[in-house]
Design a protein around this motif. Sequence first.
Motif, PDB file in Angstrom:
ATOM      1  N   MET A   1      -0.528   8.715  25.192  1.00  0.00           N
ATOM      2  CA  MET A   1      -0.115   7.528  25.920  1.00  0.00           C
ATOM      3  C   MET A   1       1.328   7.200  25.571  1.00  0.00           C
ATOM      4  N   ALA A   2       2.141   6.987  26.580  1.00  0.00           N
ATOM      5  CA  ALA A   2       3.542   6.646  26.362  1.00  0.00           C
ATOM      6  C   ALA A   2       3.657   5.171  25.978  1.00  0.00           C
ATOM      7  N   HIS A   3       4.535   4.907  25.054  1.00  0.00           N
ATOM      8  CA  HIS A   3       4.765   3.541  24.600  1.00  0.00           C
ATOM      9  C   HIS A   3       6.103   3.045  25.124  1.00  0.00           C
ATOM     10  N   SER A   4       6.190   1.748  25.302  1.00  0.00           N
ATOM     11  CA  SER A   4       7.430   1.110  25.733  1.00  0.00           C
ATOM     12  C   SER A   4       8.173   0.580  24.510  1.00  0.00           C
ATOM     13  N   LEU A   5       9.395   0.138  24.725  1.00  0.00           N
ATOM     14  CA  LEU A   5      10.148  -0.502  23.651  1.00  0.00           C
ATOM     15  C   LEU A   5       9.387  -1.718  23.138  1.00  0.00           C
ATOM     16  N   ASP A   6       8.787  -2.473  24.040  1.00  0.00           N
ATOM     17  CA  ASP A   6       8.005  -3.641  23.646  1.00  0.00           C
ATOM     18  C   ASP A   6       6.856  -3.242  22.711  1.00  0.00           C
ATOM     19  N   VAL A   8       6.818  -0.652  20.722  1.00  0.00           N
ATOM     20  CA  VAL A   8       7.411  -0.243  19.442  1.00  0.00           C
ATOM     21  C   VAL A   8       7.747  -1.489  18.610  1.00  0.00           C
ATOM     22  N   ILE A   9       8.340  -2.490  19.241  1.00  0.00           N
ATOM     23  CA  ILE A   9       8.680  -3.722  18.525  1.00  0.00           C
ATOM     24  C   ILE A   9       7.409  -4.408  18.028  1.00  0.00           C
ATOM     25  N   SER A  10       6.410  -4.491  18.886  1.00  0.00           N
ATOM     26  CA  SER A  10       5.135  -5.120  18.480  1.00  0.00           C
ATOM     27  C   SER A  10       4.508  -4.369  17.322  1.00  0.00           C
ATOM     28  N   GLY A  11       4.515  -3.043  17.381  1.00  0.00           N
ATOM     29  CA  GLY A  11       3.971  -2.238  16.286  1.00  0.00           C
ATOM     30  C   GLY A  11       4.744  -2.452  14.995  1.00  0.00           C
ATOM     31  N   ALA A  12       6.063  -2.516  15.104  1.00  0.00           N
ATOM     32  CA  ALA A  12       6.893  -2.734  13.918  1.00  0.00           C
ATOM     33  C   ALA A  12       6.612  -4.109  13.304  1.00  0.00           C
ATOM     34  N   LEU A  13       6.410  -5.103  14.134  1.00  0.00           N
ATOM     35  CA  LEU A  13       6.113  -6.439  13.612  1.00  0.00           C
ATOM     36  C   LEU A  13       4.735  -6.492  12.960  1.00  0.00           C
ATOM     37  N   ARG A  14       3.785  -5.738  13.475  1.00  0.00           N
ATOM     38  CA  ARG A  14       2.471  -5.676  12.819  1.00  0.00           C
ATOM     39  C   ARG A  14       2.593  -5.015  11.450  1.00  0.00           C
ATOM     40  N   VAL A  15       3.375  -3.948  11.371  1.00  0.00           N
ATOM     41  CA  VAL A  15       3.597  -3.270  10.085  1.00  0.00           C
ATOM     42  C   VAL A  15       4.316  -4.210   9.131  1.00  0.00           C
ATOM     43  N   LEU A  16       5.334  -4.900   9.615  1.00  0.00           N
ATOM     44  CA  LEU A  16       6.063  -5.868   8.790  1.00  0.00           C
ATOM     45  C   LEU A  16       5.112  -6.895   8.204  1.00  0.00           C
ATOM     46  N   ARG A  28       5.852   4.663   9.182  1.00  0.00           N
ATOM     47  CA  ARG A  28       4.696   3.771   9.208  1.00  0.00           C
ATOM     48  C   ARG A  28       4.525   3.127  10.591  1.00  0.00           C
ATOM     49  N   VAL A  29       5.628   2.760  11.231  1.00  0.00           N
ATOM     50  CA  VAL A  29       5.552   2.203  12.581  1.00  0.00           C
ATOM     51  C   VAL A  29       4.987   3.240  13.540  1.00  0.00           C
ATOM     52  N   ALA A  30       5.454   4.479  13.411  1.00  0.00           N
ATOM     53  CA  ALA A  30       4.925   5.555  14.255  1.00  0.00           C
ATOM     54  C   ALA A  30       3.423   5.717  14.032  1.00  0.00           C
ATOM     55  N   GLY A  31       2.994   5.667  12.780  1.00  0.00           N
ATOM     56  CA  GLY A  31       1.573   5.762  12.472  1.00  0.00           C
ATOM     57  C   GLY A  31       0.781   4.635  13.105  1.00  0.00           C
ATOM     58  N   GLU A  32       1.349   3.441  13.093  1.00  0.00           N
ATOM     59  CA  GLU A  32       0.707   2.280  13.723  1.00  0.00           C
ATOM     60  C   GLU A  32       0.475   2.514  15.214  1.00  0.00           C
ATOM     61  N   PRO A  37       7.024  10.138  14.342  1.00  0.00           N
ATOM     62  CA  PRO A  37       8.219   9.298  14.168  1.00  0.00           C
ATOM     63  C   PRO A  37       9.319   9.601  15.190  1.00  0.00           C
ATOM     64  N   SER A  38       9.462  10.847  15.575  1.00  0.00           N
ATOM     65  CA  SER A  38      10.512  11.208  16.535  1.00  0.00           C
ATOM     66  C   SER A  38      10.330  10.499  17.877  1.00  0.00           C
ATOM     67  N   ALA A  39       9.104  10.127  18.214  1.00  0.00           N
ATOM     68  CA  ALA A  39       8.847   9.437  19.485  1.00  0.00           C
ATOM     69  C   ALA A  39       9.512   8.059  19.518  1.00  0.00           C
ATOM     70  N   LEU A  40       9.700   7.443  18.354  1.00  0.00           N
ATOM     71  CA  LEU A  40      10.319   6.117  18.316  1.00  0.00           C
ATOM     72  C   LEU A  40      11.772   6.164  18.762  1.00  0.00           C
ATOM     73  N   TYR A  41      12.413   7.307  18.524  1.00  0.00           N
ATOM     74  CA  TYR A  41      13.831   7.425  18.818  1.00  0.00           C
ATOM     75  C   TYR A  41      14.116   7.547  20.315  1.00  0.00           C
ATOM     76  N   HIS A  42      13.088   7.584  21.129  1.00  0.00           N
ATOM     77  CA  HIS A  42      13.273   7.488  22.580  1.00  0.00           C
ATOM     78  C   HIS A  42      13.562   6.042  22.965  1.00  0.00           C
ATOM     79  N   HIS A  43      13.226   5.116  22.062  1.00  0.00           N
ATOM     80  CA  HIS A  43      13.377   3.686  22.354  1.00  0.00           C
ATOM     81  C   HIS A  43      14.446   3.007  21.514  1.00  0.00           C
TER      82      HIS A  43
END
Length: 160
Positions: A1-6, A8-16, A28-32, A37-43
């Motif tokens: 499933m493709a993720h949006s920037l939104d 990624v931000i939501s996942g990062a805030l959950r990890v935070l 860790r955000v990628a794992g969430e 991890p390389s997929a995050l760099y698309h956003h």
Amino acid sequence: MAHSLDDVISGALRVLDRYGLEFCSMRRVAGELGVQPSALYHHVKDKQTLLAHMAARIVREVEVGDDLIAFAHDLRAAMLTLRDGAEVVATASAFRLGVSDLEADLARRSSPDLARTLWIYVVGHTQATQLHRQASNLGVIEADPDLDASFARGLAIICG
């Protein structure tokens, strides 16, 4: 499933919120999100860019109005909603990574010196409050029942 920037931000805030800023890594955000991890760099270009987006999300509902004391309380409340929220906003602010728009709006509605003083006070006091609450929740120190009142007293001094 493709993720949006939104996403990624939501996942990062959950990890935070779960682990704190120190352990909020791209891995860790990628794992969430269940991606590499390389997929995050698309956003996002890098972790600093992700921090800028996180800080902007933390303060996105805060508006600068005519009542600077109400603004300060709203900003503090927004940062307190997430573990290390103030640290993320402080980092983004120090490196001019996105939240500076809110700070600039504050300067337009007051003065650059008052805006900077108020911004640093609110973010700094909130960081100290979060650190104190985390330590007291762990039983390392006694809870300080005066944190909210001391914040208000400081605002009264700055805003007169």
